[in-house]
Design a protein around this motif. Sequence first.
Motif, PDB file in Angstrom:
ATOM      1  N   ASP A  90       0.843  -1.200   0.000  1.00 13.28           N
ATOM      2  CA  ASP A  90       0.000   0.000   0.000  1.00 13.28           C
ATOM      3  C   ASP A  90       0.877   1.248   0.000  1.00 13.28           C
ATOM      4  N   TRP A  91       1.547   1.478  -1.122  1.00  8.79           N
ATOM      5  CA  TRP A  91       2.455   2.611  -1.217  1.00  8.79           C
ATOM      6  C   TRP A  91       1.711   3.938  -1.053  1.00  8.79           C
ATOM      7  N   ALA A  92       0.514   4.017  -1.618  1.00 10.85           N
ATOM      8  CA  ALA A  92      -0.217   5.281  -1.584  1.00 10.85           C
ATOM      9  C   ALA A  92      -0.467   5.738  -0.153  1.00 10.85           C
ATOM     10  N   THR A  93      -0.910   4.811   0.693  1.00 12.12           N
ATOM     11  CA  THR A  93      -1.171   5.183   2.090  1.00 12.12           C
ATOM     12  C   THR A  93       0.126   5.544   2.801  1.00 12.12           C
ATOM     13  N   ALA A  94       1.170   4.779   2.515  1.00  9.82           N
ATOM     14  CA  ALA A  94       2.462   5.082   3.131  1.00  9.82           C
ATOM     15  C   ALA A  94       2.931   6.475   2.750  1.00  9.82           C
ATOM     16  N   LEU A  95       2.834   6.818   1.481  1.00 12.17           N
ATOM     17  CA  LEU A  95       3.304   8.125   1.034  1.00 12.17           C
ATOM     18  C   LEU A  95       2.433   9.252   1.579  1.00 12.17           C
ATOM     19  N   ALA A  96       1.129   8.992   1.665  1.00 11.58           N
ATOM     20  CA  ALA A  96       0.230  10.012   2.220  1.00 11.58           C
ATOM     21  C   ALA A  96       0.556  10.315   3.672  1.00 11.58           C
ATOM     22  N   HIS A  97       1.177   9.351   4.369  1.00  8.67           N
ATOM     23  CA  HIS A  97       1.530   9.543   5.779  1.00  8.67           C
ATOM     24  C   HIS A  97       3.028   9.816   5.964  1.00  8.67           C
ATOM     25  N   ARG A  98       3.697  10.208   4.881  1.00 13.88           N
ATOM     26  CA  ARG A  98       5.101  10.640   4.934  1.00 13.88           C
ATOM     27  C   ARG A  98       6.000   9.564   5.519  1.00 13.88           C
ATOM     28  N   ILE A  99       5.847   8.360   5.038  1.00  9.63           N
ATOM     29  CA  ILE A  99       6.676   7.243   5.470  1.00  9.63           C
ATOM     30  C   ILE A  99       7.750   6.987   4.420  1.00  9.63           C
ATOM     31  N   ASP A 100       9.010   6.960   4.832  1.00 11.96           N
ATOM     32  CA  ASP A 100      10.102   6.619   3.936  1.00 11.96           C
ATOM     33  C   ASP A 100      10.039   5.126   3.621  1.00 11.96           C
ATOM     34  N   LEU A 101      10.468   4.770   2.413  1.00  9.92           N
ATOM     35  CA  LEU A 101      10.373   3.386   1.947  1.00  9.92           C
ATOM     36  C   LEU A 101      11.717   2.919   1.423  1.00  9.92           C
ATOM     37  N   SER A 102      11.964   1.619   1.549  1.00 12.05           N
ATOM     38  CA  SER A 102      13.200   1.029   1.055  1.00 12.05           C
ATOM     39  C   SER A 102      12.956   0.340  -0.277  1.00 12.05           C
ATOM     40  N   ALA A 103      13.954   0.400  -1.153  1.00 10.70           N
ATOM     41  CA  ALA A 103      13.873  -0.291  -2.439  1.00 10.70           C
ATOM     42  C   ALA A 103      15.209  -0.967  -2.730  1.00 10.70           C
ATOM     43  N   SER A 104      15.121  -2.216  -3.200  1.00  9.33           N
ATOM     44  CA  SER A 104      16.323  -2.991  -3.480  1.00  9.33           C
ATOM     45  C   SER A 104      16.413  -3.430  -4.939  1.00  9.33           C
TER      46      SER A 104
END
Length: 375
Positions: A90-104
Amino acid sequence: MSDEPASLARISLAAVRHNVQLLRGCAGRAEMMAVVKADGYGHGAVPVARAALAAGATWLGTATIDEALRLRAAGIDAPVLSWLNGPGADWATALAHRIDLSASDVALLEEIGRAAVRGGSPARVHLKADTGLGRGGCPLTEWPALVDAALKGAADGTLEVAGLWSHLGSADDPRDPRCLAQLELFREVTGFAERAGVRGAVRHLANSAATLALPEAAFDLVRPGIAVYGLWPDEPLTDADLRPAMSLRARLAQVKQVPAGQGVSYGHDYRTARGGRLGLVPLGYADGVPRAAGNAVPVWVSGAPHRIAGRVCMDQFMLDLGDSAAAAGDEVVLFGAGLDGEPTLADWVRRLGTITNEIVVRIGGRVTRVYTDEP
């Protein structure tokens, strides 16, 4: 008898704050991320996060987006990195809540970028390199492609490269030659990214043990987990004054007299050597007491150790109390800080051949958490 519940985990937030301040001192100029995944290693993510931030942590770390969202729902506004999410998260919700994300990998990075386009603001991503753990992270052969894709996303306004990171392969011994080799590789991959055009990304590699014992691994941000809770995974590497935050307690539900030779619990793996008293403790493997603790681990009753007798059951275990005057309702301390002679988690680890992390994260939901500001 006390009004306390039949079983409780007492969590010292004063100990958490002390540990965070100690870790901050070891980190030098680097900022600190307190890792609160797995519900704060079983201690309670929200209370621990608040205590850690009050003591000087500036970031929080979680495995999943849901864990990060629970912090936001509690009103916690500090930077949060969530790092264990796969395709379709759920990237959209994560981004809406200003959560940093990891990508490999490039595919995941592009998926996050598409979510950022839909949301109308760039996604903050941390690019993770596999420097030798052999678990998550981008293979070194694919690192240039991942960096290039991230820079293209930054150029078109969909991504911001907020971090560059990796994970050490020896969680409890950062002086292991393999960790030192990873340290050099991390310098190489971050240097490559910076030469390619990545600017302002925080570099983070150090776990608990490295924060305490490998200062050259601090970089811009340290990422301690188990040490926040006052614990080493097993044997201490330094004499750092870590203070265990959790003690696990229960109350005897029954005490009864039995004869010599009485078989105890399933399979009668334990028999009383002489007549005496057995105590019933209403905690079992459903509550996080390892089944392997049967006939192996001592607990504390009335100021004295008593070994768990027989097999640990789902909801309960037995103690051979011998001639103890303990009575139903008396307190049983499974583990604590050891200040009064009670067993510690280190005692459990030595007898069970596990690590402290595994025990504390398994303390179940039936065990009431009680928070205190006492040491």
